[in-house]
Design a protein around this motif. Structure first.
Motif, PDB file in Angstrom:
ATOM      1  N   ALA A 136     106.122  76.821  50.904  1.00  0.00           N
ATOM      2  CA  ALA A 136     105.057  77.534  50.901  1.00  0.00           C
ATOM      3  C   ALA A 136     104.052  76.698  51.985  1.00  0.00           C
ATOM      4  O   ALA A 136     103.985  75.674  52.033  1.00  0.00           O
ATOM      5  N   PRO A 137     103.363  77.300  52.566  1.00  0.00           N
ATOM      6  CA  PRO A 137     102.377  76.661  53.665  1.00  0.00           C
ATOM      7  C   PRO A 137     101.636  75.799  52.874  1.00  0.00           C
ATOM      8  O   PRO A 137     100.810  75.920  51.914  1.00  0.00           O
ATOM      9  N   LEU A 138     101.444  74.574  53.480  1.00  0.00           N
ATOM     10  CA  LEU A 138     100.309  73.511  53.030  1.00  0.00           C
ATOM     11  C   LEU A 138      99.917  72.749  54.112  1.00  0.00           C
ATOM     12  O   LEU A 138     100.700  72.831  55.190  1.00  0.00           O
ATOM     13  N   ALA A 139      99.035  72.179  53.799  1.00  0.00           N
ATOM     14  CA  ALA A 139      98.723  70.947  54.820  1.00  0.00           C
ATOM     15  C   ALA A 139      98.031  69.667  53.981  1.00  0.00           C
ATOM     16  O   ALA A 139      97.249  69.975  52.827  1.00  0.00           O
ATOM     17  N   ARG A 140      98.393  68.488  54.336  1.00  0.00           N
ATOM     18  CA  ARG A 140      98.250  67.246  53.686  1.00  0.00           C
ATOM     19  C   ARG A 140      97.699  66.123  54.563  1.00  0.00           C
ATOM     20  O   ARG A 140      98.400  65.934  55.742  1.00  0.00           O
ATOM     21  N   PHE A 141      96.592  65.810  54.506  1.00  0.00           N
ATOM     22  CA  PHE A 141      95.977  64.676  55.144  1.00  0.00           C
ATOM     23  C   PHE A 141      95.408  63.527  54.351  1.00  0.00           C
ATOM     24  O   PHE A 141      94.431  63.917  53.731  1.00  0.00           O
ATOM     25  N   GLY A 142      96.062  62.495  54.012  1.00  0.00           N
ATOM     26  CA  GLY A 142      95.984  61.355  53.275  1.00  0.00           C
ATOM     27  C   GLY A 142      95.963  62.064  51.805  1.00  0.00           C
ATOM     28  O   GLY A 142      97.077  62.540  51.508  1.00  0.00           O
ATOM     29  N   HIS A 143      94.914  61.677  51.089  1.00  0.00           N
ATOM     30  CA  HIS A 143      94.817  62.429  49.934  1.00  0.00           C
ATOM     31  C   HIS A 143      94.277  63.850  49.685  1.00  0.00           C
ATOM     32  O   HIS A 143      94.020  64.165  48.600  1.00  0.00           O
ATOM     33  N   LEU A 144      94.009  64.429  50.820  1.00  0.00           N
ATOM     34  CA  LEU A 144      93.379  65.744  51.073  1.00  0.00           C
ATOM     35  C   LEU A 144      94.645  66.895  51.165  1.00  0.00           C
ATOM     36  O   LEU A 144      95.423  66.655  51.914  1.00  0.00           O
ATOM     37  N   LEU A 145      94.771  67.570  49.918  1.00  0.00           N
ATOM     38  CA  LEU A 145      95.723  68.616  49.930  1.00  0.00           C
ATOM     39  C   LEU A 145      95.125  70.213  50.269  1.00  0.00           C
ATOM     40  O   LEU A 145      93.981  70.545  49.475  1.00  0.00           O
ATOM     41  N   ALA A 146      95.557  70.839  51.210  1.00  0.00           N
ATOM     42  CA  ALA A 146      95.072  72.163  51.392  1.00  0.00           C
ATOM     43  C   ALA A 146      96.297  73.205  51.157  1.00  0.00           C
ATOM     44  O   ALA A 146      97.342  72.988  51.674  1.00  0.00           O
TER      45      ALA A 146
ATOM     46  N   ARG B 230      92.656  78.192  51.707  1.00  0.00           N
ATOM     47  CA  ARG B 230      91.603  78.700  50.849  1.00  0.00           C
ATOM     48  C   ARG B 230      91.153  77.581  49.735  1.00  0.00           C
ATOM     49  O   ARG B 230      90.205  77.295  49.323  1.00  0.00           O
ATOM     50  N   ASP B 231      92.311  76.639  49.510  1.00  0.00           N
ATOM     51  CA  ASP B 231      91.843  75.816  48.304  1.00  0.00           C
ATOM     52  C   ASP B 231      92.349  74.445  48.835  1.00  0.00           C
ATOM     53  O   ASP B 231      93.230  74.236  49.380  1.00  0.00           O
ATOM     54  N   VAL B 232      91.263  73.617  48.698  1.00  0.00           N
ATOM     55  CA  VAL B 232      91.259  72.072  49.064  1.00  0.00           C
ATOM     56  C   VAL B 232      91.017  71.280  48.096  1.00  0.00           C
ATOM     57  O   VAL B 232      89.926  71.365  47.282  1.00  0.00           O
ATOM     58  N   ARG B 233      91.877  70.174  47.626  1.00  0.00           N
ATOM     59  CA  ARG B 233      91.469  69.263  46.769  1.00  0.00           C
ATOM     60  C   ARG B 233      91.989  67.888  46.865  1.00  0.00           C
ATOM     61  O   ARG B 233      92.748  67.879  48.057  1.00  0.00           O
ATOM     62  N   THR B 234      91.747  66.997  46.098  1.00  0.00           N
ATOM     63  CA  THR B 234      92.193  65.532  46.446  1.00  0.00           C
ATOM     64  C   THR B 234      93.396  65.468  45.362  1.00  0.00           C
ATOM     65  O   THR B 234      93.160  65.525  44.184  1.00  0.00           O
ATOM     66  N   GLU B 235      94.344  64.885  46.076  1.00  0.00           N
ATOM     67  CA  GLU B 235      95.479  64.841  45.328  1.00  0.00           C
ATOM     68  C   GLU B 235      96.366  63.539  45.818  1.00  0.00           C
ATOM     69  O   GLU B 235      96.624  63.658  47.202  1.00  0.00           O
ATOM     70  N   PRO B 236      96.891  62.511  44.910  1.00  0.00           N
ATOM     71  CA  PRO B 236      97.634  61.601  45.794  1.00  0.00           C
ATOM     72  C   PRO B 236      98.865  62.239  46.536  1.00  0.00           C
ATOM     73  O   PRO B 236      99.555  63.004  45.840  1.00  0.00           O
TER      74      PRO B 236
ATOM     75  N   GLY C 149      95.560  67.261  62.729  1.00  0.00           N
ATOM     76  CA  GLY C 149      94.502  66.897  61.668  1.00  0.00           C
ATOM     77  C   GLY C 149      93.845  67.930  61.168  1.00  0.00           C
ATOM     78  O   GLY C 149      94.633  69.258  60.992  1.00  0.00           O
ATOM     79  N   TRP C 150      92.355  68.005  60.749  1.00  0.00           N
ATOM     80  CA  TRP C 150      91.771  68.998  59.923  1.00  0.00           C
ATOM     81  C   TRP C 150      90.361  69.009  60.507  1.00  0.00           C
ATOM     82  O   TRP C 150      89.832  68.217  61.171  1.00  0.00           O
ATOM     83  N   VAL C 151      89.772  70.291  60.134  1.00  0.00           N
ATOM     84  CA  VAL C 151      88.323  70.648  60.679  1.00  0.00           C
ATOM     85  C   VAL C 151      87.942  71.327  59.447  1.00  0.00           C
ATOM     86  O   VAL C 151      88.294  72.330  59.036  1.00  0.00           O
ATOM     87  N   ASP C 152      86.663  71.007  58.898  1.00  0.00           N
ATOM     88  CA  ASP C 152      85.852  71.592  57.976  1.00  0.00           C
ATOM     89  C   ASP C 152      84.785  72.160  58.602  1.00  0.00           C
ATOM     90  O   ASP C 152      83.633  71.560  58.827  1.00  0.00           O
ATOM     91  N   ALA C 153      84.701  73.474  59.013  1.00  0.00           N
ATOM     92  CA  ALA C 153      83.911  74.341  59.785  1.00  0.00           C
ATOM     93  C   ALA C 153      82.735  74.158  58.978  1.00  0.00           C
ATOM     94  O   ALA C 153      81.587  74.258  59.393  1.00  0.00           O
ATOM     95  N   ASP C 154      82.788  74.412  57.806  1.00  0.00           N
ATOM     96  CA  ASP C 154      81.426  74.665  56.837  1.00  0.00           C
ATOM     97  C   ASP C 154      80.584  73.188  56.877  1.00  0.00           C
ATOM     98  O   ASP C 154      79.359  73.397  56.956  1.00  0.00           O
ATOM     99  N   ARG C 155      81.270  72.011  56.897  1.00  0.00           N
ATOM    100  CA  ARG C 155      80.496  70.783  56.747  1.00  0.00           C
ATOM    101  C   ARG C 155      80.185  70.147  58.138  1.00  0.00           C
ATOM    102  O   ARG C 155      79.425  69.305  58.585  1.00  0.00           O
ATOM    103  N   GLY C 156      80.808  70.801  59.433  1.00  0.00           N
ATOM    104  CA  GLY C 156      80.858  70.463  60.753  1.00  0.00           C
ATOM    105  C   GLY C 156      81.381  69.279  60.826  1.00  0.00           C
ATOM    106  O   GLY C 156      80.983  68.104  61.601  1.00  0.00           O
ATOM    107  N   THR C 157      82.475  68.768  60.189  1.00  0.00           N
ATOM    108  CA  THR C 157      83.342  67.643  60.360  1.00  0.00           C
ATOM    109  C   THR C 157      84.733  67.894  60.657  1.00  0.00           C
ATOM    110  O   THR C 157      85.329  69.024  60.398  1.00  0.00           O
ATOM    111  N   GLY C 158      85.406  66.728  61.039  1.00  0.00           N
ATOM    112  CA  GLY C 158      86.872  67.099  61.388  1.00  0.00           C
ATOM    113  C   GLY C 158      87.328  65.713  61.779  1.00  0.00           C
ATOM    114  O   GLY C 158      86.597  64.731  61.995  1.00  0.00           O
ATOM    115  N   GLU C 159      88.725  65.464  61.813  1.00  0.00           N
ATOM    116  CA  GLU C 159      89.546  64.493  62.173  1.00  0.00           C
ATOM    117  C   GLU C 159      90.714  64.676  62.613  1.00  0.00           C
ATOM    118  O   GLU C 159      91.652  65.291  61.925  1.00  0.00           O
ATOM    119  N   LEU C 160      91.118  64.589  63.731  1.00  0.00           N
ATOM    120  CA  LEU C 160      92.448  64.800  64.416  1.00  0.00           C
ATOM    121  C   LEU C 160      92.880  63.372  64.959  1.00  0.00           C
ATOM    122  O   LEU C 160      92.149  62.818  65.775  1.00  0.00           O
TER     123      LEU C 160
END
Length: 351
Positions: A5-15, A50-56, A278-289
């Motif tokens: 299933a599609p997913l993206a993980r960056f550190g402890h951030l899981l999408a 759609r879903d982004v949460r903190t997870e080890p 990396g990731w971009v959070d367009a709602d918050r105007g943040t990102g890290e590549l």
């Protein structure tokens, strides 16, 4: 068969919960949370979740990853071809065509069991065998993107209008191994990154808060600098990527000349290696590549069988010794290949 299933993980951030996929960088200034993978050759994949949460990062699970045998890796450039390439770049430098160029090679190995090849499971192994500040997974099998990265290098970080880059140049086993050549190489690339950011940042805002800081990573040390600026009026992700891609630390200076030399000497496309991940959070105007180094990716289009790929390279300057540069590419690869092959022991040695 593992769950792909599609997913993206960056550190402890899981999408999870894929909404849509686009190649249009304008999407990164729209809304939602995006995983971003940009190949060195320019192919951009932006996936909104759609879903982004903190997870080890999960513990490694038996059967989820079966990597190639350590002896199955092949290189796009062998030692003789690579050292010949280093000598050729030095000729270009002597002719005044370039100050520095990055010479890379792509390692490939067949996957022994493609059904036991989940890049997120490889990320779990890398998190323990080679922890890295910009580690992550992008798993989009239907779109040909299956990446596990243990990148130590920041390509772009954005918070509102503030942008930052953290170019790495200079590598040794210890700080004592770093040469004057490494410092000179770092300063050259800092100048290039300043110039790139200056194309989209407001006049007078580009600065260098840190120059040639020594940073320790598993099995080696790097020289790392920080370049920062404020985006100019109307500049967003499309303009930022257009001005700075591919990252200067993995091309050379001047960038246009280095890219021509790379195209002439390298025999395999770099793909996600040396791109942006990396990731971009367009709602918050943040990102890290991150710069896509220390990065594995699966190629399931290979005619014989799916293969795992990994890139390694070094920055070549006039002061480069061809054999030492080859050994630097080996140093950068050895620990990571051992982890992916299952030969990395908890003791920190390769088997």
């Amino acid at each position: 068969m593992h769950d792909t299933a599609p997913l993206a993980r960056f550190g402890h951030l899981l999408a999870t919960g894929l909404r849509d996929v686009t190649r249009d960088p304008e999407a990164l200034d729209s809304e939602g949370f995006w995983a971003v993978a940009a190949d060195f050759e320019g192919r951009l994949t932006c996936a909104r979740f759609r879903d982004v949460r903190t997870e080890p990062v999960p513990e490694p699970m038996p059967g989820r990853w079966r990597g190639p045998a350590a002896e199955d890796w092949n290189s796009s450039l062998d030692r003789d071809a690579y050292t010949a390439g280093v000598r050729r770049i030095r000729e270009h430098i002597a002719a005044g065509e370039v100050y520095q160029a990055n010479l890379c090679r792509i390692l490939s190995a067949p996957l022994p069991d493609p059904d036991a090849a989940d890049v997120d499971a490889l990320t779990a192994l890398l998190a323990r065998g080679n922890p890295a500040p910009y580690a992550g997974t992008i798993r989009l099998p239907a779109h040909g993107v299956e990446i596990a990265t243990a990148s130590p290098e920041l390509y772009l970080r954005r918070s509102g209008t503030t942008v930052e880059s953290g170019p790495i140049k200079g590598t040794g086993r210890t700080a004592e191994d770093l040469l004057e050549k490494d410092h000179a190489e770092n300063v050259m690339i800092v100048d290039l990154v300043r110039n790139d950011l200056g194309r989209v940042c407001a006049t007078g805002t580009v600065s260098v808060p840190a120059l040639c800081a020594v940073e320790a990573h598993p099995g080696l040390v790097h020289l790392v600098s920080t370049v920062r600026g404020e985006l100019g009026l109307g500049a967003g992700w499309p303009e930022l990527l257009a001005a700075t891609f591919p990252p200067g630390s993995v091309t050379g200076a001047p960038k246009s000349s280095a890219l021509k030399i790379i195209a002439a000497l390298e025999t395999a496309p770099r793909g996600p290696y040396c791109g942006g991940i990396g990731w971009v959070d367009a709602d918050r105007g943040t990102g890290e590549l991150a710069v896509g180094i220390r990065t594995f990716w699966i190629d399931r289009t290979h005619p014989a069988a799916p293969v795992l790929r990994f890139g390694t390279g070094a920055g070549i300057t006039w002061g480069s010794d061809p054999q030492r540069e080859w050994e630097e590419t080996e140093l950068k690869a050895s620990r990571l290949l051992a982890v992916a092959s299952g030969a990395y022991a908890a003791s920190g040695r390769t088997g």
